[in-house]
Design an enzyme around this catalytic site. Structure first.
Site, PDB file in Angstrom:
ATOM      1  N   LYS A 270     -32.198 -47.442  -1.025  1.00 32.70           N
ATOM      2  CA  LYS A 270     -32.857 -47.016  -2.217  1.00 32.70           C
ATOM      3  C   LYS A 270     -33.120 -47.804  -3.344  1.00 32.70           C
ATOM      4  O   LYS A 270     -31.515 -48.060  -3.788  1.00 32.70           O
ATOM      5  CB  LYS A 270     -32.587 -45.529  -2.515  1.00 32.70           C
ATOM      6  CG  LYS A 270     -33.745 -44.651  -3.257  1.00 32.70           C
ATOM      7  CD  LYS A 270     -33.341 -43.202  -3.492  1.00 32.70           C
ATOM      8  CE  LYS A 270     -34.183 -42.296  -4.398  1.00 32.70           C
ATOM      9  NZ  LYS A 270     -33.971 -40.972  -4.266  1.00 32.70           N
TER      10      LYS A 270
ATOM     11  N   SER B  26     -37.645 -37.794  -3.105  1.00 28.67           N
ATOM     12  CA  SER B  26     -37.939 -39.229  -3.730  1.00 28.67           C
ATOM     13  C   SER B  26     -37.430 -40.346  -2.892  1.00 28.67           C
ATOM     14  O   SER B  26     -38.071 -41.213  -3.154  1.00 28.67           O
ATOM     15  CB  SER B  26     -37.369 -39.292  -5.203  1.00 28.67           C
ATOM     16  OG  SER B  26     -35.720 -39.402  -4.913  1.00 28.67           O
TER      17      SER B  26
ATOM     18  N   SER C 209     -33.907 -34.949  -2.247  1.00 24.47           N
ATOM     19  CA  SER C 209     -34.766 -36.194  -2.003  1.00 24.47           C
ATOM     20  C   SER C 209     -34.106 -37.142  -0.803  1.00 24.47           C
ATOM     21  O   SER C 209     -34.841 -38.093  -0.454  1.00 24.47           O
ATOM     22  CB  SER C 209     -34.413 -37.140  -3.458  1.00 24.47           C
ATOM     23  OG  SER C 209     -35.272 -36.613  -4.485  1.00 24.47           O
TER      24      SER C 209
END
Lengths: 91, 482
Positions: B80, B155, B179
């Site tokens: 990420k 996310s 997330s």
């Protein structure tokens, strides 16, 4: 709304002000439900007082050699001069 | 070299192939790079594939030749875009960081590099991890590999999509309110949020510091366990990392092996809860019963307040954490007449709409006159919720070993469906947020498909530091055959 944007140090385009105001109103309307919840008066650590957790401060020492990261950090700054971060005048 | 079948590959399988010499780490990395090249232009999971991946794989092959290989040597992963790797660009999918490069390795990266894992690149996300659909990225939405008209979740949407499209064998994400688990569920893969304090956050860009945890996204529960074991541990560089002896104390009084699973039916009675999701969840419970678990109804009367509490604490913490992005020390600087104007302009232009919205919300709930009513009250309610979970897990007094709900109230929604209505978007986190509020570990496991072919899911949470309970139940569940 303008006061809040000023406190948050965010310039908002005129076209967005009303939209964000409406968004915030609807979100605040939702989170306002916590007002009605009856809570016991808990200490500052609350539930942590019932768990075996405690604050642990890292001992001083083992500092890295001075200056070994300076080059990388300076390289990421918007403006630098003579090994320092250059900022706008404050006064 | 044997043909590499990325679809059926797991970490353990890949490890065995690599050790036997059936293929090399370079072969495996090339297979993933090819897949990314084929699919990423449509899915937009990766923001960048690192230039040095083949070099990393060659180093892994050397480790294997020297007989120094561990489970993750030569295993390719996606990262990420809010976790720092020294010398590599990292942006949190925001314009405000410009071409910022990490000055050091995050602790999780140090641990993975030591094992010789191959970091393929950085993945798309909602800007600064704020969102549930990856629509808030400054670099375009990530599409769901199961249906490109739908979101991948968020996310960590890019990380979940990367694993689901066979663009990485595993990925790391961060989970502040769901997330990791929510996008994993939308993409049909496994997502784990460890106990608060289990995995070091040194080198992770902070959003809500009392909630954030780094967690793995994998294809199987067994893989999630491997990655969790690789990245957990005490780290003095993260003040919230919990020492090992305290972890042992926290576990005291829980069962060695899980037997009873609680279902909070009252809490699940939410508006907008999809009927097909509920039917699938009831089927999952039947499977768990057949596996020998006792399923009992439990009550969590305050769990429903997790979401309003979350949307006070998280923006409050995020607005504080993001105050460092002011055009002074990093990235974008938009120069104004004076310093204040430079702050305002840099932040106004650098942050996207959702980030601006949350910073303003956080500024509001922390402002003089509202602080007690919002922030302090939310902290007190948070304590009640955490107490409630601890009581629910108190096995000596009739408690349960784990709690099951769905991960999401609906399957993956359409791109654009919720992006105009932030509150509707926030409500999609209803089942994942309580684990962050209470600091407990939780996992999302694939549980079949909807009529439209969209992945459905099962969410299990366990007492603090009992990730092993999640793995035990999860592995039995995913291996269950009629």
């Amino acid at each position: 709304m303008e006061k809040l944007a000023q406190l948050a140090r965010i310039e908002l385009p005129e076209s967005e002000k009303e939209g964000i105001l409406n968004d915030l109103k609807s979100i605040l309307g939702y989170i306002d439900q916590i007002e009605q919840i009856q809570v016991k008066d808990v200490g500052p650590l609350g539930v942590l007082e019932d768990r075996p957790l405690k604050n642990i401060m890292r001992t001083d020492g083992g500092a890295h050699e001075s200056g070994i990261y300076t080059k990388e950090i300076l390289a990421e700054m918007p403006e630098e001069q003579d090994g320092f971060l250059k900022v706008q005048s404050i006064l | 070299m044997i043909k590499i079948d990325l679809k059926t590959l797991t970490i353990e399988k890949a490890h065995n192939f690599l050790i036997k010499g059936d293929f090399s780490a370079v072969d495996l990395t090339k297979a993933y790079l090819e897949e990314i090249k084929k699919k990423n232009k449509d899915i937009n999971a990766y923001l960048e594939v690192y230039e040095d991946v083949i070099k990393q794989a060659e180093e892994a092959d050397k480790m294997i030749k020297r007989g120094e290989a561990t489970m993750l040597t030569g295993i390719p992963l996606a990262l990420k875009d809010n976790i720092l790797v020294k010398g590599h660009k990292v942006t949190a999918a925001s314009k405000i960081l410009g071409d910022y490069k990490g000055g050091y390795d995050a602790t999780v990266i140090k641990k993975l590099k030591a094992q010789g894992a191959v970091i393929l690149g950085r993945t798309n996300m909602d800007e600064f991890a704020m969102g549930s659909s990856t629509e808030n990225s400054a670099f375009g939405v990530t599409k769901n590999p199961h249906d490109p008209a739908r979101v991948a979740g968020g996310s960590s949407g890019g990380s979940a999509a990367a694993v689901a499209m066979d663009g990485a064998l595993f990925a790391l994400g961060s989970d502040t309110g769901g997330s990791v688990r929510q996008p994993a569920a939308f993409c049909g893969v496994v997502g784990l949020k460890p106990t608060y304090g289990a995995v070091s956050r040194y080198g992770l860009m902070a959003m809500g510091s009392s909630l954030d945890q780094i967690g793995p996204i994998t294809k199987t529960v067994a893989d999630a366990e491997i990655i969790f074991q690789a990245i957990t541990g005490h780290d003095e560089m993260d003040a919230t990392s919990i020492p090992v002896d305290l972890r042992q104390q926290e576990k005291a009084g829980t069962n060695l092996k899980p037997k009873r699973i609680g279902v909070p039916r009252d809490f699940m009675n939410q508006e907008g809860f999809d009927a097909e999701v509920l039917a699938n969840f009831n089927q999952s419970l039947e499977k768990l019963k057949k596996l020998g678990y006792e399923i009992v109804d439990i009550e969590l009367p305050n769990a429903k307040y997790s979401l309003p509490v979350y949307y006070i604490l998280m923006p409050a913490e995020a607005s504080t954490n993001l105050s460092r992005f002011d055009g002074t020390r990093y990235g974008l600087r938009s120069v104004g007449k004076n310093l204040i104007e430079t702050y305002n302009k840099s932040r106004g232009e650098g942050f996207g709409r959702e980030v601006r919205r949350r910073i303003m919300l956080g500024t509001y709930v922390l402002s003089h006159g509202y602080y007690d009513a919002y922030y302090n009250k939310a902290n007190k309610v948070r304590n009640m919720i955490e107490q409630e979970f601890i009581k629910a897990f108190d096995i000596k007094n009739g408690g349960v070993d784990a709690i099951a709900t769905p991960t999401n109230p609906t399957p993956a929604f359409k791109i654009g469906e919720k992006s105009k209505n932030p509150l509707a978007m926030y409500l999609s986190d209803i089942f994942t947020v309580p684990a962050n509020i209470a600091g407990i570990p939780a996992i999302s496991i694939p549980a079949g498909f909807s009529k439209d072919g969209l992945p459905l899911d099962l969410h299990i949470s366990a007492p603090h530091f009992r990730e092993d309970i999640l793995f035990t139940i999860g592995k039995e569940f995913e291996n269950y055959k009629l």
